[in-house]
Design a protein around this motif. Structure first.
Motif, PDB file in Angstrom:
ATOM      1  N   PHE A   3      53.834  46.332  38.336  1.00  0.00           N
ATOM      2  CA  PHE A   3      53.412  45.862  37.014  1.00  0.00           C
ATOM      3  C   PHE A   3      52.940  44.417  37.089  1.00  0.00           C
ATOM      4  O   PHE A   3      51.909  44.053  36.515  1.00  0.00           O
ATOM      5  CB  PHE A   3      54.573  45.979  36.026  1.00  0.00           C
ATOM      6  N   ALA A   4      53.677  43.583  37.813  1.00  0.00           N
ATOM      7  CA  ALA A   4      53.311  42.177  37.952  1.00  0.00           C
ATOM      8  C   ALA A   4      51.961  42.036  38.651  1.00  0.00           C
ATOM      9  O   ALA A   4      51.119  41.214  38.261  1.00  0.00           O
ATOM     10  CB  ALA A   4      54.386  41.427  38.730  1.00  0.00           C
ATOM     11  N   ALA A   5      51.741  42.859  39.679  1.00  0.00           N
ATOM     12  CA  ALA A   5      50.462  42.820  40.381  1.00  0.00           C
ATOM     13  C   ALA A   5      49.330  43.252  39.459  1.00  0.00           C
ATOM     14  O   ALA A   5      48.233  42.677  39.484  1.00  0.00           O
ATOM     15  CB  ALA A   5      50.515  43.726  41.605  1.00  0.00           C
ATOM     16  N   GLY A   6      49.596  44.260  38.621  1.00  0.00           N
ATOM     17  CA  GLY A   6      48.592  44.708  37.667  1.00  0.00           C
ATOM     18  C   GLY A   6      48.232  43.634  36.664  1.00  0.00           C
ATOM     19  O   GLY A   6      47.055  43.445  36.325  1.00  0.00           O
ATOM     20  N   VAL A   7      49.239  42.913  36.193  1.00  0.00           N
ATOM     21  CA  VAL A   7      48.987  41.799  35.268  1.00  0.00           C
ATOM     22  C   VAL A   7      48.156  40.727  35.961  1.00  0.00           C
ATOM     23  O   VAL A   7      47.226  40.153  35.369  1.00  0.00           O
ATOM     24  CB  VAL A   7      50.314  41.207  34.761  1.00  0.00           C
ATOM     25  N   GLY A   8      48.466  40.473  37.229  1.00  0.00           N
ATOM     26  CA  GLY A   8      47.704  39.479  37.979  1.00  0.00           C
ATOM     27  C   GLY A   8      46.246  39.873  38.134  1.00  0.00           C
ATOM     28  O   GLY A   8      45.344  39.041  37.966  1.00  0.00           O
ATOM     29  N   VAL A   9      46.015  41.128  38.443  1.00  0.00           N
ATOM     30  CA  VAL A   9      44.639  41.611  38.590  1.00  0.00           C
ATOM     31  C   VAL A   9      43.898  41.507  37.261  1.00  0.00           C
ATOM     32  O   VAL A   9      42.759  41.025  37.198  1.00  0.00           O
ATOM     33  CB  VAL A   9      44.624  43.066  39.096  1.00  0.00           C
ATOM     34  N   GLY A  10      44.540  41.971  36.185  1.00  0.00           N
ATOM     35  CA  GLY A  10      43.906  41.904  34.873  1.00  0.00           C
ATOM     36  C   GLY A  10      43.590  40.485  34.456  1.00  0.00           C
ATOM     37  O   GLY A  10      42.522  40.210  33.894  1.00  0.00           O
ATOM     38  N   THR A  11      44.504  39.562  34.728  1.00  0.00           N
ATOM     39  CA  THR A  11      44.284  38.160  34.388  1.00  0.00           C
ATOM     40  C   THR A  11      43.112  37.574  35.175  1.00  0.00           C
ATOM     41  O   THR A  11      42.266  36.861  34.624  1.00  0.00           O
ATOM     42  CB  THR A  11      45.554  37.333  34.670  1.00  0.00           C
ATOM     43  N   ALA A  12      43.069  37.882  36.470  1.00  0.00           N
ATOM     44  CA  ALA A  12      41.978  37.378  37.303  1.00  0.00           C
ATOM     45  C   ALA A  12      40.630  37.890  36.811  1.00  0.00           C
ATOM     46  O   ALA A  12      39.641  37.140  36.753  1.00  0.00           O
ATOM     47  CB  ALA A  12      42.203  37.789  38.756  1.00  0.00           C
ATOM     48  N   VAL A  13      40.581  39.158  36.439  1.00  0.00           N
ATOM     49  CA  VAL A  13      39.334  39.745  35.956  1.00  0.00           C
ATOM     50  C   VAL A  13      38.916  39.092  34.632  1.00  0.00           C
ATOM     51  O   VAL A  13      37.739  38.763  34.421  1.00  0.00           O
ATOM     52  CB  VAL A  13      39.482  41.271  35.784  1.00  0.00           C
ATOM     53  N   TYR A  14      39.875  38.864  33.756  1.00  0.00           N
ATOM     54  CA  TYR A  14      39.555  38.248  32.467  1.00  0.00           C
ATOM     55  C   TYR A  14      39.082  36.809  32.650  1.00  0.00           C
ATOM     56  O   TYR A  14      38.128  36.368  32.002  1.00  0.00           O
ATOM     57  CB  TYR A  14      40.771  38.282  31.541  1.00  0.00           C
ATOM     58  N   VAL A  15      39.748  36.079  33.527  1.00  0.00           N
ATOM     59  CA  VAL A  15      39.344  34.695  33.786  1.00  0.00           C
ATOM     60  C   VAL A  15      37.939  34.650  34.386  1.00  0.00           C
ATOM     61  O   VAL A  15      37.119  33.791  34.037  1.00  0.00           O
ATOM     62  CB  VAL A  15      40.352  34.013  34.739  1.00  0.00           C
ATOM     63  N   GLY A  16      37.657  35.562  35.284  1.00  0.00           N
ATOM     64  CA  GLY A  16      36.370  35.548  35.958  1.00  0.00           C
ATOM     65  C   GLY A  16      35.212  36.076  35.133  1.00  0.00           C
ATOM     66  O   GLY A  16      34.127  35.484  35.131  1.00  0.00           O
TER      67      GLY A  16
END
Length: 201
Positions: A3-16
């Motif tokens: 779940f934490a990794a998924g949040v990290g991926v989603g955050t990176a995509v949103y930031v980018g």
């Protein structure tokens, strides 16, 4: 951890790439979730997604999204790479999950001999068509969200990633030289490179 990794991926995509990238990521997630639930009773239950599973599908698009924001000179290619990697992951997921249930006895990609359902590198006509359809859906979403102006680029990326996954599964994974997560990562890389090359050409 997953779940934490998924949040990290989603955050990176949103930031980018902002909300468009996030919606595109969500499209992949929804299609993948639906595919894994198709015929669930006839398949072995799926365990919780680990960090390795999440990063295998999410590391490439997350990296491409951040790179697109950091290096605007190559923004078009990197954004296409983002879209292509997720199209590849979608094609792989749909072809595997749907093919396993409705595809019948699969053939090994490298030798075309029949293998048991679920075998690494096994492909079916139904599964391949499902993967192509998934790539087409992601390609349409990429165009509508203005992430990539070329629908064929993302479709080709999806097919390229799916074939890479099957080829590596039939060779390296079957021999214990590569993990499933590694094969999925290679799938995403192939999709990203194919889309970036198509846009660049």
């Amino acid at each position: 951890g997953g779940f934490a990794a998924g949040v990290g991926v989603g955050t990176a995509v949103y930031v980018g790439l902002g909300w468009r990238g996030f919606v595109y990521l969500a499209t992949f997630f929804v299609l993948g979730t639906v595919a894994t639930r198709v015929g669930k009773a006839s398949k072995q239950a799926h365990g919780a997604r680990t960090v390795r599973h999440v990063l295998a599908n999410g590391l490439v698009p997350a990296s491409a999204a951040l790179a697109a924001a950091a290096v605007p000179t190559y923004g078009a290619e990197l954004t296409a790479a983002f879209a292509g990697s997720l199209a590849a992951a979608t094609a792989d997921t749909l072809s595997s999950e749907i093919g396993r249930v409705y595809g019948g006895t699969p053939y090994l990609l490298t030798t075309l001999r029949r293998v048991p359902a679920g075998e690494n590198g096994g492909v079916t006509v139904v599964g391949s068509l499902a993967g192509l359809a998934g790539a087409a859906v992601l390609a349409t979403a990429a165009v509508l969200l203005t992430l990539c102006g070329s629908l064929p680029a993302i479709v080709v990326a999806g097919v390229a990633g799916n074939l890479t996954d099957s080829a590596f599964g039939a060779t390296l994974e079957r021999r214990g030289l590569m993990s499933n997560a590694g094969v999925n990562l290679a799938c995403g890389i192939a999709g990203a490179l194919a889309a970036a090359w198509w846009v660049r050409a």
